[in-house]
Enzyme design. Sequence first.
Site, PDB file in Angstrom:
ATOM      1  N   HIS A 130       0.957  -1.065  -0.073  1.00  0.00           N
ATOM      2  CA  HIS A 130      -0.005   0.180   0.025  1.00  0.00           C
ATOM      3  C   HIS A 130       0.752   1.203   0.036  1.00  0.00           C
ATOM      4  CE1 HIS A 130      -2.744   2.933   1.643  1.00  0.00           C
ATOM      5  NE2 HIS A 130      -3.738   2.103   1.440  1.00  0.00           N
ATOM      6  N   ASP A 207       2.943  -4.702   7.960  1.00  0.00           N
ATOM      7  CA  ASP A 207       1.744  -3.850   8.049  1.00  0.00           C
ATOM      8  C   ASP A 207       0.492  -4.833   8.112  1.00  0.00           C
ATOM      9  OD1 ASP A 207      -0.660  -2.801   6.972  1.00  0.00           O
ATOM     10  OD2 ASP A 207       0.322  -2.018   5.018  1.00  0.00           O
ATOM     11  N   GLN A 210      -4.685  -5.329   6.885  1.00  0.00           N
ATOM     12  CA  GLN A 210      -5.693  -6.144   6.097  1.00  0.00           C
ATOM     13  C   GLN A 210      -5.709  -7.539   6.934  1.00  0.00           C
ATOM     14  OE1 GLN A 210      -8.069  -5.299   4.386  1.00  0.00           O
ATOM     15  NE2 GLN A 210      -7.259  -3.179   3.750  1.00  0.00           N
ATOM     16  N   LYS A 233     -10.403  -1.021  10.391  1.00  0.00           N
ATOM     17  CA  LYS A 233     -10.568  -2.014   9.586  1.00  0.00           C
ATOM     18  C   LYS A 233     -10.962  -3.363  10.229  1.00  0.00           C
ATOM     19  CE  LYS A 233      -7.135  -0.037   6.129  1.00  0.00           C
ATOM     20  NZ  LYS A 233      -8.049   0.177   4.966  1.00  0.00           N
ATOM     21  N   CYS A 371      -4.953   2.552  -3.516  1.00  0.00           N
ATOM     22  CA  CYS A 371      -3.423   3.103  -3.001  1.00  0.00           C
ATOM     23  C   CYS A 371      -2.340   2.156  -3.346  1.00  0.00           C
ATOM     24  CB  CYS A 371      -3.771   3.441  -1.624  1.00  0.00           C
ATOM     25  SG  CYS A 371      -4.926   4.655  -1.244  1.00  0.00           S
TER      26      CYS A 371
HETATM   27  N1  PMP Z   1      -1.937  -0.911   4.371  1.00  0.00           N
HETATM   28  C1  PMP Z   1      -2.812  -1.629   3.901  1.00  0.00           C
HETATM   29  C2  PMP Z   1      -2.326  -2.826   3.125  1.00  0.00           C
HETATM   30  C3  PMP Z   1      -4.006  -1.113   3.680  1.00  0.00           C
HETATM   31  O1  PMP Z   1      -5.043  -1.646   3.123  1.00  0.00           O
HETATM   32  C4  PMP Z   1      -4.355   0.303   4.428  1.00  0.00           C
HETATM   33  C5  PMP Z   1      -5.828   0.860   3.939  1.00  0.00           C
HETATM   34  N2  PMP Z   1      -6.314   0.872   2.909  1.00  0.00           N
HETATM   35  C6  PMP Z   1      -3.451   0.695   4.995  1.00  0.00           C
HETATM   36  C7  PMP Z   1      -2.089   0.378   4.993  1.00  0.00           C
HETATM   37  C8  PMP Z   1      -3.488   2.264   5.844  1.00  0.00           C
HETATM   38  O2  PMP Z   1      -4.431   2.142   6.435  1.00  0.00           O
HETATM   39  P1  PMP Z   1      -4.847   3.540   7.163  1.00  0.00           P
HETATM   40  O3  PMP Z   1      -5.435   4.415   6.130  1.00  0.00           O
HETATM   41  O4  PMP Z   1      -6.062   2.873   8.409  1.00  0.00           O
HETATM   42  O5  PMP Z   1      -3.979   4.004   7.990  1.00  0.00           O
END
Ligand code: PMP
Length: 413
Positions: A130, A207, A210, A233, A371
Site C-alpha cells: 500500500h 503492515d 488487512q 478495519k 492506493c
Molecule cells: N496498509 C494496507 C495494506 C491497507 O489496506 C491500508 C488501508 N487501505 C493501509 C495500510 C493504511 O491504513 P490506514 O488508512 O487505516 O492508516
Amino acid sequence: MKDRPHVAPFDPERLRAEFPALGIEVHGKPLVYLDNAATTQKPRAVLDRIVRYYEQENANVHRGVHALSQIATEAYEGARARIASFLGASGPDEIVFTRGTTESINLVAHGFARSVLGPGDEIVITHLEHHSNIVPWQLAAEATGAVVRVVPIDEDGTVDFDAYLDLLGSRTRIVSVSHVSNSLGTVNPVERFVRAAHEHGIPVLVDGAQAVAHAPVDVRALDVDYYCLSGHKMFGPTGIGALYGKAEALDRLPPWQGGGDMIASVSFAGTTYAAPPLRFEAGTPHIEGAVGLAAAIDFLGAVDRDAAAAHEAELVRYAHERLASIPGIRFIGTSPHKTAVVSFLVGSLHPYDVGTLVDRFGVAVRTGHHCTEPVMARYGIPGTVRASFALYNTKADVDALVEAVDRARRLLS
Ligand code: PMP
C-alpha cells in the site's frame, strides 16, 4: 485468547444483526457492503461503548487525580492491555496508540531516518505494498541517502521469495512488508520473511492493516519486530490504531512528536523523554477511539475466529466461481494464498463505470488503484473493481454482486 468471553457458534446472520449500518438502504435498495478492506462497519457494542465513555467516563487521561480522570485513564490503559493480549505481545508497554497503520509506519520510518539510516543503506519492501508502506520509506530515504529496494511479484500476485532472499544483504537496515495485500488479497508468509531477515540481523515491520480482521495474529509467534494495525478495519472506530514493537525495537526509536505526556522532565537546559510507549504519544490521545477499539477486540473475542476465517475463504472461493461466468471477467490477484479480497476487471470496461453502476443496484465495491499504483502498473491496468469481505458477509451478498456486475456489463457493452 486468555481473556476470551463466551464464544458462540459462528453465525454470520446473527452477527449481521449487530451492525446497524448493514440494515440501511442506498438508492432504494438494501445495502450490500463489500468495501470492508477500505473500512468495516461497526457493531452496536462499539457504538454503545463510545457513547458510554462520553456519558460517564470522559476526562483527560494521565494527568488528573480526580476520580473521572482515573476512570478515563483506566479505560485508556485498559484498551492498551487489550490490544497487547489480542496481538500476543509481552505486555502493554509494547503497544503505542497511533491514528492507524499509516501513522504507525511513519513513526517507525521517521525513527529509522533519525537514528539508523545513512547513505547507501537499504530498505526492503515488496511490489504489492500500500502507498502507506512505500511513501514513508521514500521520505526516509530522501532524508538520509538510503535506498528503497523492491521485491517483485509474480503474475498471480505472489511475492517472489527467492528475489527477496537475494535482496537481503549487509546494507539492509529494515524489511517492511504487508501481511495481506489490500488490492490482491495475497497473504504473505510473514514467518518466512522474518526468519530470513533475522538470519542477517535485520528487523522486520509488518503492515497488518488487512490481516487482523480475518485471522488471529500472534506477534511473538511471528517474531516480528513491529506490527501495525488500524482500528477501523477491524470493526473499531476511525482515527485509532496501534504500533506493536518489541521492547528493544521501540527503545531504539527516538521521539517523533514533542509535547505533553511524552516527556520525563522539561527544562530550558534540556528535556528528557518518557520511556515507550508514552514517548510516542504526545498530546491528548484519542481516548474515545482507544476504548472503542477495545470494544471491537471484545467483539472479535466472542467470535469463533477459525470458523469466521473458513466462512470468508468460502465467500472468496464462491465469488471467484460465480464471477467467472461473466463474459470478459479478468481476475487480478490469484495467489493460492489469499484472503477476503476479489479484484477484477470486466472486458475493456473502466472499473469506475462498473463500480458506479453496481452502486446504483445497492452494492458497495471500491474501484481504482486502491492506493497501490505500483501494483496496477505491474499489470498495466488503470485499476480494478474490488469486492472485499468481512465475517458478516454472506453468499447472498456475493449473488447480489454477481447480478449487479452482470447488469452493469450489459448496460455498458
Ligand atoms: N496498509 C494496507 C495494506 C491497507 O489496506 C491500508 C488501508 N487501505 C493501509 C495500510 C493504511 O491504513 P490506514 O488508512 O487505516 O492508516
